[in-house]
Design a protein around this motif. Structure first.
Motif, PDB file in Angstrom:
ATOM      1  N   GLY A   1       0.837  -1.184   0.000  1.00  0.00           N
ATOM      2  CA  GLY A   1       0.000   0.000   0.000  1.00  0.00           C
ATOM      3  C   GLY A   1       0.874   1.236   0.000  1.00  0.00           C
ATOM      4  O   GLY A   1       2.107   1.137  -0.103  1.00  0.00           O
ATOM      5  N   GLN A   2       0.236   2.385   0.106  1.00  0.00           N
ATOM      6  CA  GLN A   2       0.985   3.637   0.038  1.00  0.00           C
ATOM      7  C   GLN A   2       0.526   4.612   1.121  1.00  0.00           C
ATOM      8  O   GLN A   2      -0.558   4.463   1.686  1.00  0.00           O
ATOM      9  N   ILE A   3       1.363   5.606   1.355  1.00  0.00           N
ATOM     10  CA  ILE A   3       1.001   6.735   2.206  1.00  0.00           C
ATOM     11  C   ILE A   3       1.418   8.012   1.486  1.00  0.00           C
ATOM     12  O   ILE A   3       2.570   8.136   1.059  1.00  0.00           O
ATOM     13  N   TRP A   4       0.472   8.921   1.337  1.00  0.00           N
ATOM     14  CA  TRP A   4       0.776  10.251   0.819  1.00  0.00           C
ATOM     15  C   TRP A   4       0.500  11.238   1.950  1.00  0.00           C
ATOM     16  O   TRP A   4      -0.638  11.402   2.372  1.00  0.00           O
ATOM     17  N   ALA A   5       1.546  11.862   2.446  1.00  0.00           N
ATOM     18  CA  ALA A   5       1.420  12.846   3.518  1.00  0.00           C
ATOM     19  C   ALA A   5       1.712  14.221   2.934  1.00  0.00           C
ATOM     20  O   ALA A   5       2.721  14.394   2.240  1.00  0.00           O
ATOM     21  N   GLN A   6       0.859  15.194   3.206  1.00  0.00           N
ATOM     22  CA  GLN A   6       1.026  16.486   2.533  1.00  0.00           C
ATOM     23  C   GLN A   6       0.641  17.664   3.406  1.00  0.00           C
ATOM     24  O   GLN A   6       0.050  17.510   4.478  1.00  0.00           O
ATOM     25  N   SER A   7       0.973  18.862   2.897  1.00  0.00           N
ATOM     26  CA  SER A   7       0.778  20.071   3.683  1.00  0.00           C
ATOM     27  C   SER A   7      -0.647  20.616   3.618  1.00  0.00           C
ATOM     28  O   SER A   7      -1.070  21.352   4.513  1.00  0.00           O
ATOM     29  N   SER A   8      -1.404  20.261   2.590  1.00  0.00           N
ATOM     30  CA  SER A   8      -2.798  20.707   2.488  1.00  0.00           C
ATOM     31  C   SER A   8      -3.749  19.558   2.788  1.00  0.00           C
ATOM     32  O   SER A   8      -3.366  18.391   2.700  1.00  0.00           O
ATOM     33  N   LEU A   9      -4.996  19.895   3.105  1.00  0.00           N
ATOM     34  CA  LEU A   9      -6.027  18.868   3.196  1.00  0.00           C
ATOM     35  C   LEU A   9      -6.486  18.539   1.781  1.00  0.00           C
ATOM     36  O   LEU A   9      -6.902  19.438   1.044  1.00  0.00           O
ATOM     37  N   PRO A  10      -6.436  17.264   1.358  1.00  0.00           N
ATOM     38  CA  PRO A  10      -6.939  16.904   0.031  1.00  0.00           C
ATOM     39  C   PRO A  10      -8.420  17.263  -0.093  1.00  0.00           C
ATOM     40  O   PRO A  10      -9.135  17.398   0.909  1.00  0.00           O
TER      41      PRO A  10
END
Length: 350
Positions: free
Chosen positions: A169-178
């Motif tokens: 699986g994957q994890i996408w961690a980011q600075s904005s809320l999708p």
């Protein structure tokens, strides 16, 4: 004049998480099918594939060697959609041409060193280790000052865009809320401010009373076909206890979560006796250092198969231009899934 019946007459249903409507046309499920219906031959995969870039000890495309891992293995995606680098930026001058830089981190989680397995074929304690890794990664990535949301997900099957059959699986961690999280955040907040209770806690109470769309229930979680489901066999796993993120799970809840994932994905495989494709993902509280009492831990499963292992349903035509639409009612698909065994079809003759 006929009396309305939800399994017979077209109607619209409201999704309170996203604030959107869906068109349900259950009478169309009776129409004859003359579309694509090929026979699928399921490939037998080896336990170890020397050409797989996710197998233990193998070399990935960037020349880095994988660890000789024995359960879960996590690494930063070699082809990340997001980058950590901070950049300078001049704000776009027009409201019609808005853009902004986005920072983030992409990770890959190999669920098992065994190339031929998928989640439903793994033991509960092996899935539990995956859940523990999800916990650790949510905590680690969410603690970074520029990460405000951590999206944990899995794409299973090539038709869902999965480029490698190795269980991962994957994890996408980011600075904005999708976008989907932002919509959900808004609606959960509105409900919580009005009722001082969790939207999903109240929703789950009603579902448990009605018992129409429940697929599986254990001590701590419920898997159901949501009232507003779009995909033919879409499901939602909801925690019975109100907590916002995976790190709040107790040891007993962690085991129960692993158990319900195994049972649900096994039912999926048993439906058409194939390795059932889906996109799944956990929705939980943002990591923006703000209290989020409105958030209630849940996990979505979006599978595209409709009538067989080869007949798929994707968003096309009216669904892309108007609104989402489905033919099989959520109550009908819940009954079909509920009646399936939780013993995997590959093992029934062993």
């Amino acid at each position: 004049m006929q009396h309305f019946h939800a399994n017979e007459h077209p109607h619209r249903r409201y999704n309170p998480l996203l604030g959107e409507w869906i068109l349900v046309s259950p009478h169309r499920a009776k129409r004859p099918w003359q579309g694509q219906n090929e026979t699928l031959l399921e490939e037998t995969k080896p336990e170890y594939d020397p050409n797989c870039y996710l197998c233990a000890g193998n070399i990935r495309a960037n020349g880095i060697q994988n660890e000789h891992y024995t359960d879960c293995f996590v690494f930063e995606n070699d082809f990340s959609a997001l980058l950590k680098d901070e950049v300078t930026f001049d704000k776009a001058p027009s409201e019609l041409f808005q853009l902004k830089p986005e920072r983030g981190i992409n990770k890959v989680i190999c669920f098992s060193p065994k190339h031929h397995l998928t989640l439903p074929e793994m033991a509960v304690d092996e899935i539990e280790k995956v859940v523990q890794v999800w916990k650790a990664q949510y905590l680690e990535l969410g603690s970074l000052d520029y990460i405000n949301y951590v999206q944990i997900f899995e794409n299973k099957g090539s038709i869902m865009g999965c480029s490698n059959p190795h269980p991962h699986g994957q994890i996408w961690a980011q600075s904005s809320l999708p976008t989907q999280i932002e919509k959900t955040q808004k609606n959960l907040s509105i409900y919580y401010q009005k009722h001082k209770t969790s939207l999903l806690a109240d929703y789950l109470k009603e579902e448990l009373k009605q018992q129409q769309r429940i697929v599986i229930e254990n001590t701590h979680f419920v898997a159901l076909v949501p009232f507003w489901a779009i995909w033919p066999y879409e499901t939602l796993i909801i925690s019975k206890r109100h907590f916002g993120s995976i790190i709040a799970m107790t040891a007993e809840e962690t085991t129960a979560f692993a158990e319900i994932i195994k049972s649900l994905t096994t039912k999926y495989d048993n439906l058409f006796e194939t390795s059932f494709p889906y996109s799944s993902g956990i929705h939980q509280a943002p990591t923006d250092r703000i209290a989020h009492p409105e958030w209630h831990f849940h996990m979505h499963f979006y599978p595209p198969l409709l009538r067989s292992a080869s007949i798929k349903k994707f968003m096309v035509g009216y669904e892309m231009l108007g609104e989402a639409q489905r033919d099989l009612s959520p109550e009908q698909s819940a009954q079909i899934l509920r009646e399936l065994p939780t013993i995997h079809y590959k093992t029934k003759n062993l």
